[in-house]
Design a protein around this motif. Structure first.
Motif, PDB file in Angstrom:
ATOM      1  N   THR A 169       0.829  -1.203   0.000  1.00  8.94           N
ATOM      2  CA  THR A 169       0.000   0.000   0.000  1.00  8.94           C
ATOM      3  C   THR A 169       0.862   1.251   0.000  1.00  8.94           C
ATOM      4  N   ALA A 170       0.504   2.212  -0.841  1.00 10.46           N
ATOM      5  CA  ALA A 170       1.260   3.464  -0.926  1.00 10.46           C
ATOM      6  C   ALA A 170       1.368   4.114   0.452  1.00 10.46           C
ATOM      7  N   GLY A 171       2.580   4.504   0.801  1.00 12.25           N
ATOM      8  CA  GLY A 171       2.804   5.142   2.090  1.00 12.25           C
ATOM      9  C   GLY A 171       3.153   4.174   3.203  1.00 12.25           C
ATOM     10  N   TYR A 172       3.176   2.857   2.881  1.00 12.65           N
ATOM     11  CA  TYR A 172       3.446   1.862   3.918  1.00 12.65           C
ATOM     12  C   TYR A 172       4.655   0.985   3.604  1.00 12.65           C
ATOM     13  N   VAL A 190       6.003   8.180   8.122  1.00 11.97           N
ATOM     14  CA  VAL A 190       4.648   8.692   8.333  1.00 11.97           C
ATOM     15  C   VAL A 190       4.533  10.194   8.115  1.00 11.97           C
ATOM     16  N   ALA A 191       5.670  10.897   8.061  1.00 10.60           N
ATOM     17  CA  ALA A 191       5.610  12.345   7.830  1.00 10.60           C
ATOM     18  C   ALA A 191       6.941  12.841   7.288  1.00 10.60           C
ATOM     19  N   GLU A 192       6.858  13.819   6.389  1.00 11.07           N
ATOM     20  CA  GLU A 192       8.049  14.464   5.849  1.00 11.07           C
ATOM     21  C   GLU A 192       7.864  15.975   5.903  1.00 11.07           C
ATOM     22  N   ALA A 193       8.896  16.660   6.333  1.00  9.13           N
ATOM     23  CA  ALA A 193       8.890  18.115   6.383  1.00  9.13           C
ATOM     24  C   ALA A 193      10.216  18.598   5.804  1.00  9.13           C
ATOM     25  N   PRO A 194      10.326  19.874   5.467  1.00  9.91           N
ATOM     26  CA  PRO A 194      11.582  20.376   4.892  1.00  9.91           C
ATOM     27  C   PRO A 194      12.807  20.073   5.749  1.00  9.91           C
ATOM     28  N   GLY A 195      12.618  20.055   7.068  1.00  8.28           N
ATOM     29  CA  GLY A 195      13.774  19.863   7.937  1.00  8.28           C
ATOM     30  C   GLY A 195      13.864  18.530   8.636  1.00  8.28           C
ATOM     31  N   ASN A 196      12.835  17.663   8.491  1.00  4.76           N
ATOM     32  CA  ASN A 196      12.870  16.393   9.214  1.00  4.76           C
ATOM     33  C   ASN A 196      11.931  15.365   8.601  1.00  4.76           C
ATOM     34  N   ASN A 213      20.819  15.319   9.708  1.00  8.22           N
ATOM     35  CA  ASN A 213      21.484  14.249  10.451  1.00  8.22           C
ATOM     36  C   ASN A 213      21.363  12.908   9.733  1.00  8.22           C
ATOM     37  N   ILE A 214      20.740  12.912   8.531  1.00  7.69           N
ATOM     38  CA  ILE A 214      20.538  11.675   7.780  1.00  7.69           C
ATOM     39  C   ILE A 214      21.656  11.470   6.763  1.00  7.69           C
ATOM     40  N   ALA A 215      22.328  10.320   6.867  1.00  5.49           N
ATOM     41  CA  ALA A 215      23.368   9.978   5.897  1.00  5.49           C
ATOM     42  C   ALA A 215      22.755   9.277   4.692  1.00  5.49           C
ATOM     43  N   LYS A 216      21.738   8.433   4.957  1.00  3.71           N
ATOM     44  CA  LYS A 216      21.093   7.693   3.872  1.00  3.71           C
ATOM     45  C   LYS A 216      19.709   7.245   4.309  1.00  3.71           C
ATOM     46  N   MET A 217      18.752   7.300   3.390  1.00  2.57           N
ATOM     47  CA  MET A 217      17.407   6.801   3.664  1.00  2.57           C
ATOM     48  C   MET A 217      16.950   6.000   2.453  1.00  2.57           C
ATOM     49  N   GLU A 218      16.418   4.794   2.689  1.00  2.00           N
ATOM     50  CA  GLU A 218      15.984   3.950   1.584  1.00  2.00           C
ATOM     51  C   GLU A 218      14.700   3.210   1.932  1.00  2.00           C
ATOM     52  N   ALA A 219      13.892   2.952   0.904  1.00  2.00           N
ATOM     53  CA  ALA A 219      12.647   2.198   1.070  1.00  2.00           C
ATOM     54  C   ALA A 219      12.898   0.744   0.698  1.00  2.00           C
ATOM     55  N   LEU A 220      12.423  -0.186   1.529  1.00  2.00           N
ATOM     56  CA  LEU A 220      12.567  -1.610   1.267  1.00  2.00           C
ATOM     57  C   LEU A 220      11.400  -2.107   0.422  1.00  2.00           C
TER      58      LEU A 220
END
Length: 247
Positions: A169-172, A190-196, A213-220
């Motif tokens: 499901t999209a978003g999950y 669950v949430a995205e903002a310009p700074g976090n 503070n994020i070095a890498k973010m990935e979706a499985l």
């Protein structure tokens, strides 16, 4: 280094879940423990292998976690030769053949035309599904809210349960975040903002992470909802549960 070994606090929390009695949580836990090569994680996997060997998908999940290079004799004795099944599990495909899966689906779909008990379905939901899903205020908002399921085709709902990796499901989608400080976090975005960004873990807890503070973010590509739910829900069970969702 496996991501789970980056945080002692997260590893301890994951290991503590071996005391859970929900088979779906236990199977997902076995898969998650594969993200650690620590002695603590190995002992937890051995505990799951001994205490829950009767769960059809438990052995496959643990074998998948251990990978091809596992030399642990104790685990090997408990698990048996399941490398082929583990390979299929990690690709998100059913461990049964297409023909067998079709037969399983037909058995569950056929039960939809029989006599059903919505009240029993509610009890099954609270026992099996409420740990991750919310329906009309019942359960936890970790996975998708199922309140609107009454508007979906019942046959599609059966397919979603039997093959959860077929369509996420999209978003999950499960996300992994590696921070610049070396910490690794996992959960739903669950949430995205310009700074976090905000992640929600399996327990429903939310954590805000600063983008700088994020070095890498990935979706499985694997659903948080584990495959093999037919181990916990037989055709009549699922038919009753869907009857309650459709009310």
């Amino acid at each position: 280094e496996p991501w789970l070994d980056h945080s002692t606090k997260v590893l301890e929390k994951v290991v503590s879940m071996t005391k859970e009695d929900n088979p779906l949580v236990l199977i997902q836990l076995a898969l998650t423990l594969g993200e650690s090569r620590s002695a603590k994680a190995s002992r937890a996997l051995e505990t799951l292998a001994k205490a829950h060997a009767e769960l059809k998908w438990m052995k496959t999940a643990i074998q998948s976690s251990q990978g091809e290079g596992n030399d642990d004799e104790t685990l090997s004795q408990n698990l048996g030769n399941l490398k082929e099944a583990a390979k299929k599990l990690t690709t998100g495909k059913p461990t049964t053949s297409d023909k067998q899966f079709a037969q399983t689906y037909e058995r569950y779909a056929k039960a939809l035309s029989g006599k059903r008990d919505p009240k029993r379905g509610e009890e099954l939901f609270q026992k099996t599904c409420a740990v991750c899903h919310l329906v009309r205020g019942i359960g936890k908002a970790v996975g998708p809210d199922l309140t609107g399921e009454k508007n979906r085709a019942e046959e599609t709902m059966v397919l979603d349960v039997l093959a959860p990796n077929r369509e996420i499901t999209a978003g999950y989608a499960t996300h992994l975040v590696r921070t610049k400080g070396g910490e690794t976090l996992a959960g739903l975005l669950v949430a995205e903002a310009p700074g976090n960004v905000t992640l929600r873990d399996l327990a429903g807890n939310e954590q805000v992470i600063l983008r700088n503070n994020i070095a890498k973010m990935e979706a499985l590509k694997v659903s948080l909802m584990p495959a093999g739910l037919e181990q916990a829900l037989n055709p009549k069970d699922l038919a009753d549960l869907i009857a309650w969702l459709r009310q």
